[in-house]
Design a protein around this motif. Structure first.
Motif, PDB file in Angstrom:
ATOM      1  N   GLY A  53       0.784  -1.224   0.000  1.00 43.58           N
ATOM      2  CA  GLY A  53       0.000   0.000   0.000  1.00 43.58           C
ATOM      3  C   GLY A  53       0.815   1.273   0.000  1.00 43.58           C
ATOM      4  N   TYR A  54       2.152   1.161  -0.058  1.00 40.82           N
ATOM      5  CA  TYR A  54       2.963   2.380   0.074  1.00 40.82           C
ATOM      6  C   TYR A  54       2.738   3.363  -1.068  1.00 40.82           C
ATOM      7  CZ  TYR A  54       6.464   0.881  -3.423  1.00 40.82           C
ATOM      8  OH  TYR A  54       7.102   0.506  -4.579  1.00 40.82           O
ATOM      9  N   PHE A  55       2.254   2.880  -2.209  1.00 40.30           N
ATOM     10  CA  PHE A  55       2.036   3.768  -3.357  1.00 40.30           C
ATOM     11  C   PHE A  55       0.987   4.833  -3.039  1.00 40.30           C
ATOM     12  CE2 PHE A  55       1.407   4.382  -8.071  1.00 40.30           C
ATOM     13  CZ  PHE A  55       2.731   4.588  -8.371  1.00 40.30           C
ATOM     14  N   LEU A  56       0.138   4.576  -2.025  1.00 41.84           N
ATOM     15  CA  LEU A  56      -0.877   5.533  -1.605  1.00 41.84           C
ATOM     16  C   LEU A  56      -0.440   6.342  -0.391  1.00 41.84           C
ATOM     17  CD1 LEU A  56      -4.165   3.449  -1.999  1.00 41.84           C
ATOM     18  CD2 LEU A  56      -2.963   4.834  -3.702  1.00 41.84           C
ATOM     19  N   MET A  57       0.801   6.166   0.054  1.00 44.26           N
ATOM     20  CA  MET A  57       1.293   6.840   1.257  1.00 44.26           C
ATOM     21  C   MET A  57       2.300   7.941   0.939  1.00 44.26           C
ATOM     22  SD  MET A  57       2.022   3.529   3.691  1.00 44.26           S
ATOM     23  CE  MET A  57       0.783   2.278   3.988  1.00 44.26           C
ATOM     24  N   GLN A  58       2.358   8.381  -0.299  1.00 51.84           N
ATOM     25  CA  GLN A  58       3.433   9.262  -0.721  1.00 51.84           C
ATOM     26  C   GLN A  58       3.432  10.607  -0.004  1.00 51.84           C
ATOM     27  OE1 GLN A  58       3.885   9.436  -5.052  1.00 51.84           O
ATOM     28  NE2 GLN A  58       2.731   7.538  -5.211  1.00 51.84           N
ATOM     29  N   ASP A  59       2.245  11.089   0.395  1.00 53.21           N
ATOM     30  CA  ASP A  59       2.192  12.383   1.060  1.00 53.21           C
ATOM     31  C   ASP A  59       2.349  12.268   2.568  1.00 53.21           C
ATOM     32  OD1 ASP A  59      -0.228  11.067   1.261  1.00 53.21           O
ATOM     33  OD2 ASP A  59      -1.426  12.894   1.279  1.00 53.21           O
ATOM     34  N   MET A  60       2.506  11.030   3.087  1.00 56.54           N
ATOM     35  CA  MET A  60       2.647  10.820   4.527  1.00 56.54           C
ATOM     36  C   MET A  60       3.985  10.210   4.922  1.00 56.54           C
ATOM     37  SD  MET A  60      -1.098   9.312   5.572  1.00 56.54           S
ATOM     38  CE  MET A  60      -0.834   7.826   4.608  1.00 56.54           C
ATOM     39  N   VAL A  61       4.561   9.394   4.023  1.00 60.12           N
ATOM     40  CA  VAL A  61       5.770   8.632   4.341  1.00 60.12           C
ATOM     41  C   VAL A  61       6.854   8.989   3.327  1.00 60.12           C
ATOM     42  CG1 VAL A  61       6.745   6.318   4.609  1.00 60.12           C
ATOM     43  CG2 VAL A  61       4.353   6.750   5.271  1.00 60.12           C
ATOM     44  N   PRO A  62       7.889   9.716   3.737  1.00 59.84           N
ATOM     45  CA  PRO A  62       8.934  10.127   2.789  1.00 59.84           C
ATOM     46  C   PRO A  62       9.549   8.962   2.017  1.00 59.84           C
ATOM     47  CG  PRO A  62       9.156  11.342   4.837  1.00 59.84           C
ATOM     48  CD  PRO A  62       8.096  10.315   5.080  1.00 59.84           C
ATOM     49  N   ALA A  63       9.777   7.838   2.689  1.00 53.03           N
ATOM     50  CA  ALA A  63      10.374   6.694   1.995  1.00 53.03           C
ATOM     51  C   ALA A  63       9.433   6.144   0.930  1.00 53.03           C
ATOM     52  CB  ALA A  63      10.731   5.599   3.003  1.00 53.03           C
ATOM     53  N   ALA A  64       8.121   6.207   1.169  1.00 50.08           N
ATOM     54  CA  ALA A  64       7.154   5.764   0.171  1.00 50.08           C
ATOM     55  C   ALA A  64       7.186   6.685  -1.041  1.00 50.08           C
ATOM     56  CB  ALA A  64       5.755   5.728   0.778  1.00 50.08           C
ATOM     57  N   ALA A  65       7.299   7.989  -0.806  1.00 53.89           N
ATOM     58  CA  ALA A  65       7.396   8.938  -1.913  1.00 53.89           C
ATOM     59  C   ALA A  65       8.672   8.703  -2.717  1.00 53.89           C
ATOM     60  CB  ALA A  65       7.355  10.364  -1.380  1.00 53.89           C
ATOM     61  N   ALA A  66       9.791   8.453  -2.026  1.00 50.35           N
ATOM     62  CA  ALA A  66      11.065   8.230  -2.715  1.00 50.35           C
ATOM     63  C   ALA A  66      11.020   6.966  -3.561  1.00 50.35           C
ATOM     64  CB  ALA A  66      12.200   8.147  -1.693  1.00 50.35           C
ATOM     65  N   CYS A  67      10.443   5.892  -3.017  1.00 55.18           N
ATOM     66  CA  CYS A  67      10.369   4.640  -3.772  1.00 55.18           C
ATOM     67  C   CYS A  67       9.413   4.781  -4.952  1.00 55.18           C
ATOM     68  CB  CYS A  67       9.932   3.505  -2.857  1.00 55.18           C
ATOM     69  SG  CYS A  67      10.171   1.857  -3.576  1.00 55.18           S
ATOM     70  N   SER A  68       8.314   5.503  -4.758  1.00 55.06           N
ATOM     71  CA  SER A  68       7.377   5.729  -5.862  1.00 55.06           C
ATOM     72  C   SER A  68       8.042   6.516  -6.986  1.00 55.06           C
ATOM     73  CB  SER A  68       6.139   6.466  -5.352  1.00 55.06           C
ATOM     74  OG  SER A  68       5.452   5.691  -4.383  1.00 55.06           O
ATOM     75  N   ARG A  69       8.882   7.489  -6.630  1.00 53.93           N
ATOM     76  CA  ARG A  69       9.619   8.230  -7.664  1.00 53.93           C
ATOM     77  C   ARG A  69      10.562   7.312  -8.417  1.00 53.93           C
ATOM     78  NH1 ARG A  69       9.738  12.299  -3.579  1.00 53.93           N
ATOM     79  NH2 ARG A  69      11.821  11.641  -2.927  1.00 53.93           N
ATOM     80  N   LEU A  70      11.186   6.381  -7.692  1.00 55.99           N
ATOM     81  CA  LEU A  70      12.073   5.429  -8.352  1.00 55.99           C
ATOM     82  C   LEU A  70      11.297   4.530  -9.315  1.00 55.99           C
ATOM     83  CD1 LEU A  70      14.863   4.167  -8.688  1.00 55.99           C
ATOM     84  CD2 LEU A  70      14.406   2.753  -6.671  1.00 55.99           C
ATOM     85  N   VAL A  71      10.115   4.119  -8.912  1.00 51.36           N
ATOM     86  CA  VAL A  71       9.260   3.320  -9.797  1.00 51.36           C
ATOM     87  C   VAL A  71       8.972   4.089 -11.085  1.00 51.36           C
ATOM     88  CG1 VAL A  71       6.941   2.346 -10.062  1.00 51.36           C
ATOM     89  CG2 VAL A  71       8.216   1.946  -7.953  1.00 51.36           C
ATOM     90  N   VAL A  72       8.612   5.354 -10.948  1.00 49.01           N
ATOM     91  CA  VAL A  72       8.327   6.186 -12.116  1.00 49.01           C
ATOM     92  C   VAL A  72       9.573   6.356 -12.981  1.00 49.01           C
ATOM     93  CG1 VAL A  72       7.703   8.523 -12.848  1.00 49.01           C
ATOM     94  CG2 VAL A  72       6.395   7.386 -11.052  1.00 49.01           C
ATOM     95  N   ASP A  73      10.722   6.555 -12.368  1.00 53.28           N
ATOM     96  CA  ASP A  73      11.959   6.697 -13.135  1.00 53.28           C
ATOM     97  C   ASP A  73      12.269   5.428 -13.926  1.00 53.28           C
ATOM     98  OD1 ASP A  73      12.324   9.259 -12.218  1.00 53.28           O
ATOM     99  OD2 ASP A  73      13.844   8.738 -10.720  1.00 53.28           O
ATOM    100  N   GLU A  74      12.020   4.277 -13.316  1.00 55.32           N
ATOM    101  CA  GLU A  74      12.260   3.015 -14.023  1.00 55.32           C
ATOM    102  C   GLU A  74      11.305   2.861 -15.203  1.00 55.32           C
ATOM    103  OE1 GLU A  74      14.630   0.806 -13.709  1.00 55.32           O
ATOM    104  OE2 GLU A  74      15.605   1.815 -12.053  1.00 55.32           O
ATOM    105  N   LEU A  75      10.055   3.251 -15.018  1.00 59.81           N
ATOM    106  CA  LEU A  75       9.111   3.186 -16.127  1.00 59.81           C
ATOM    107  C   LEU A  75       9.520   4.154 -17.229  1.00 59.81           C
ATOM    108  CD1 LEU A  75       6.527   2.129 -17.378  1.00 59.81           C
ATOM    109  CD2 LEU A  75       5.245   3.816 -16.019  1.00 59.81           C
ATOM    110  N   HIS A  76       9.952   5.339 -16.863  1.00 59.28           N
ATOM    111  CA  HIS A  76      10.431   6.300 -17.856  1.00 59.28           C
ATOM    112  C   HIS A  76      11.610   5.726 -18.639  1.00 59.28           C
ATOM    113  CE1 HIS A  76      11.285  10.196 -19.672  1.00 59.28           C
ATOM    114  NE2 HIS A  76      12.550   9.988 -19.379  1.00 59.28           N
ATOM    115  N   ALA A  77      12.505   5.038 -17.940  1.00 61.89           N
ATOM    116  CA  ALA A  77      13.672   4.451 -18.610  1.00 61.89           C
ATOM    117  C   ALA A  77      13.256   3.361 -19.595  1.00 61.89           C
ATOM    118  CB  ALA A  77      14.638   3.890 -17.571  1.00 61.89           C
ATOM    119  N   VAL A  78      12.198   2.615 -19.266  1.00 60.26           N
ATOM    120  CA  VAL A  78      11.694   1.596 -20.193  1.00 60.26           C
ATOM    121  C   VAL A  78      11.125   2.253 -21.450  1.00 60.26           C
ATOM    122  CG1 VAL A  78       9.858  -0.113 -20.533  1.00 60.26           C
ATOM    123  CG2 VAL A  78      11.243  -0.174 -18.455  1.00 60.26           C
ATOM    124  N   LEU A  79      10.388   3.339 -21.255  1.00 60.20           N
ATOM    125  CA  LEU A  79       9.740   3.994 -22.395  1.00 60.20           C
ATOM    126  C   LEU A  79      10.726   4.776 -23.243  1.00 60.20           C
ATOM    127  CD1 LEU A  79       6.560   5.283 -20.544  1.00 60.20           C
ATOM    128  CD2 LEU A  79       6.718   3.338 -22.103  1.00 60.20           C
TER     129      LEU A  79
END
Length: 316
Positions: free
Chosen positions: A281-307
């Motif tokens: 559920g951390y993908f929904l915790m980005q505005d509450m948990v800094p580590a969740a926001a950081a990991c979500s950004r990494l997920v987005v960066d990896e998707l960007h790298a694929v595209l």
């Protein structure tokens, strides 16, 4: 890595008045209201980092003549990408509002139009209706936004539906997909892998929660052997490049790792993003948990790298 301190505090706070009542002990409507209250924080445009993302609700026709809602997010920056997004919540709890912030983040970070599909939910509409709605949404998105890189994405139950929709696209003439984004997907309905996981209980999602979710989603035990449900044993060849995210303190962690391994063994390019210290559920915790926001950004960066393999990740 130790459990993130913000999440540890959240778990402790929830248990301060005694063990929390599990969703399975509530009515479906009560469980939905609890999920909505914990996930759908009101969006305010003033000062929000994704305020430039516009949204509008639309309608998608389904194969049985019904219709479902979707919410189309349009970012200020346009990178000619489109994402069909399928929300999580155990197939039965989530909705457009619970995942509004996550969709705005994806749209703004990737410069992508995001189509969030409000598929019909069990127990009122058990399998295969949610999957058929996911397929209909994927096709509608491709037809409505032609000429764009098309990604199918989802978290938790929505990741399961995303993988099923990608398999349908592969087997039934499209649409062509540029990538898949799967955030902590449930792929083993037997739950044997989850039951053996070191974090099967006590970290917001439990194996017993998943038992209840599968009972609602696929009430016929025989149908849990269908490839679109028993995804870990499905034919995964020919699927698009995949970004797969897991969370360390999650009953679904080990099956997610196995899925990444099987995708790779099937010839699918895979980027696995571990979520050290995080829970389901951390993908929904980005505005509450800094580590969740950081990991979500990494997920987005990896998707960007694929595209766009040869360009630098976008700032988020």
């Amino acid at each position: 890595m130790p459990l993130d301190r913000f999440i540890r505090s959240l778990i402790a706070w929830q248990g301060a008045g005694g063990p929390p009542v599990p969703d399975r002990a509530l009515t479906v409507e009560q469980a939905r209201e609890r999920y909505r209250a914990s996930s759908a924080r009101p969006f305010r445009e003033d000062g929000h980092p994704h305020a430039a993302v516009a949204s509008a609700d639309r309608t998608i026709g389904t194969e049985d003549g019904s219709s479902i809602r979707c919410r189309v997010y349009t970012p200020e920056s346009d990178e000619r990408r489109v994402i069909t997004f399928l929300h999580g919540g155990g197939w039965m709890l989530g909705d457009l509002d619970s995942h509004d912030r996550a969709c705005r983040m994806l749209a703004a970070s990737l410069g992508a139009v995001v189509v969030s599909a409000d598929y019909r939910r069990p127990p009122e509409f058990p399998y295969p209706t949610p999957l058929r709605d996911a397929v209909a949404a994927t096709r509608w998105t491709a037809e409505s936004f032609p000429g764009r890189e098309h990604v199918v994405a989802g978290d938790s139950a929505g990741a399961s539906l995303s993988l099923g929709a990608a398999m349908d696209a592969r087997d039934n003439g499209g649409p062509d997909l540029a990538a898949l984004l799967l955030v902590y997907p449930p792929v083993d309905p037997s739950l044997r892998i989850a039951a053996a996981c070191a974090y099967a209980e006590g970290y917001l999602l439990s194996v017993e929660d998943m038992v209840w979710n599968y009972e609602m989603y696929v009430p016929d035990p025989e149908r849990r052997n269908d490839p679109a449900v028993d995804l870990l044993n499905a034919d995964l060849r020919g699927l698009p490049p995949t970004v797969l995210a897991t969370a360390e303190f999650d009953p679904l962690h080990d099956e997610g790792v196995r899925l990444a391994e099987k995708l790779a063994a099937s010839g699918v390019p895979v980027r696995h993003v571990p979520g050290p210290g995080l829970v389901h559920g951390y993908f929904l915790m980005q505005d509450m948990v800094p580590a969740a926001a950081a990991c979500s950004r990494l997920v987005v960066d990896e998707l960007h790298a694929v595209l766009r393999p040869f360009s630098a990740p976008r700032a988020t």
